[in-house]
Design an enzyme around this catalytic site. Structure first.
Site, short mmCIF file in Angstrom:
data_model
loop_
_atom_site.label_atom_id
_atom_site.label_comp_id
_atom_site.label_asym_id
_atom_site.label_seq_id
_atom_site.Cartn_x
_atom_site.Cartn_y
_atom_site.Cartn_z
N HIS A 20 44.90 60.24 39.64
CA HIS A 20 44.96 60.19 38.18
C HIS A 20 45.72 58.95 37.73
CE1 HIS A 20 46.30 62.11 34.17
NE2 HIS A 20 45.10 61.58 34.04
N ASP A 28 32.84 40.16 36.83
CA ASP A 28 31.77 39.18 37.00
C ASP A 28 32.08 38.30 38.21
OD1 ASP A 28 33.62 37.20 36.14
OD2 ASP A 28 32.89 37.29 34.08
N HIS A 106 42.21 37.70 27.28
CA HIS A 106 41.68 37.51 28.63
C HIS A 106 42.76 37.16 29.65
CE1 HIS A 106 38.66 36.99 31.65
NE2 HIS A 106 38.97 35.72 31.84
N ALA A 129 32.31 39.75 31.28
CA ALA A 129 31.74 41.03 31.73
C ALA A 129 32.64 41.60 32.82
CB ALA A 129 30.31 40.83 32.22
N ASN A 130 33.76 42.13 32.37
CA ASN A 130 34.79 42.67 33.26
C ASN A 130 35.36 43.92 32.62
OD1 ASN A 130 34.93 40.14 34.94
ND2 ASN A 130 35.71 39.31 33.02
#
EC number: 5.4.99.62
Length: 139
Positions: A20, A28, A106, A129-130
Site C-alpha cells: 500500500h 516515455d 516536470h 507521457a509519464n
C-alpha cells in the site's frame, strides 16, 4: 503459463510485491531513470510499446489509489493526456474507488521518480507521457 494479460516476468513480480502506497513509474523513452531504481525496460523501438497500452496492461493487474503527473502533460500532449484520463476514469468506475490526481512541475516529477520501486520504460515518444502510480489495496 500465465493466463492474464500481464506476462512480462519483471512486471508481474513488481505488481505482486507492491505494498500500500508504494510508487512505480511508467515513462516515455526519454525520461531519465535514477541509477539506484529498478529499470524495467520494455522499449523495443520508437513507439513500441506505447505508453497507453502499457498503462492499460499494468492496470489490468494492479490496484492504484493515486497518480502523479507532470503539470505540462495536458497542455503539451493533449490527445495522449485525454486518452490516459479515459483509462483512469474507466479504472475508477470498474474498481468503485476514487483515484487521486496530483500534478507536479516536470522537474519535480523527475525528482519524485527516485521514490519509485521501479521505473517501467516504454518506447513512447510523446512529450510528458509519464505517470507515477501509487499502489492501493483491493479491500
Amino acid at each position: 503459463m500465465k493466463k492474464t494479460a500481464l506476462i512480462n516476468a519483471e512486471l508481474s513480480h513488481l505488481v505482486a510485491t507492491l505494498g500500500h502506497t508504494d510508487e512505480y513509474t511508467i515513462c516515455d523513452a526519454g525520461l531519465p531513470i535514477p541509477s539506484a531504481t529498478q529499470r524495467i525496460d520494455l522499449a523495443l523501438t520508437y513507439g513500441v510499446p506505447g505508453f497507453l497500452e502499457t498503462v492499460k496492461t499494468v492496470l489490468s493487474e494492479s490496484q492504484i489509489e493515486g497518480v502523479i503527473l507532470a503539470e505540462e502533460f495536458p497542455k503539451t500532449s493533449p490527445e495522449c493526456f485525454e486518452q490516459f484520463m479515459v483509462l483512469l476514469n474507466a479504472e475508477e468506475q470498474s474498481k468503485g474507488k476514487p483515484i487521486t490526481i496530483t500534478y507536479l512541475p516536470h522537474e519535480a516529477f523527475k525528482a519524485r521518480t527516485h521514490q519509485s520501486r521501479a521505473v517501467i520504460r516504454t518506447g513512447e515518444c510523446t512529450a510528458y507521457a509519464n505517470v507515477i502510480f501509487q499502489a492501493g489495496v483491493v479491500f
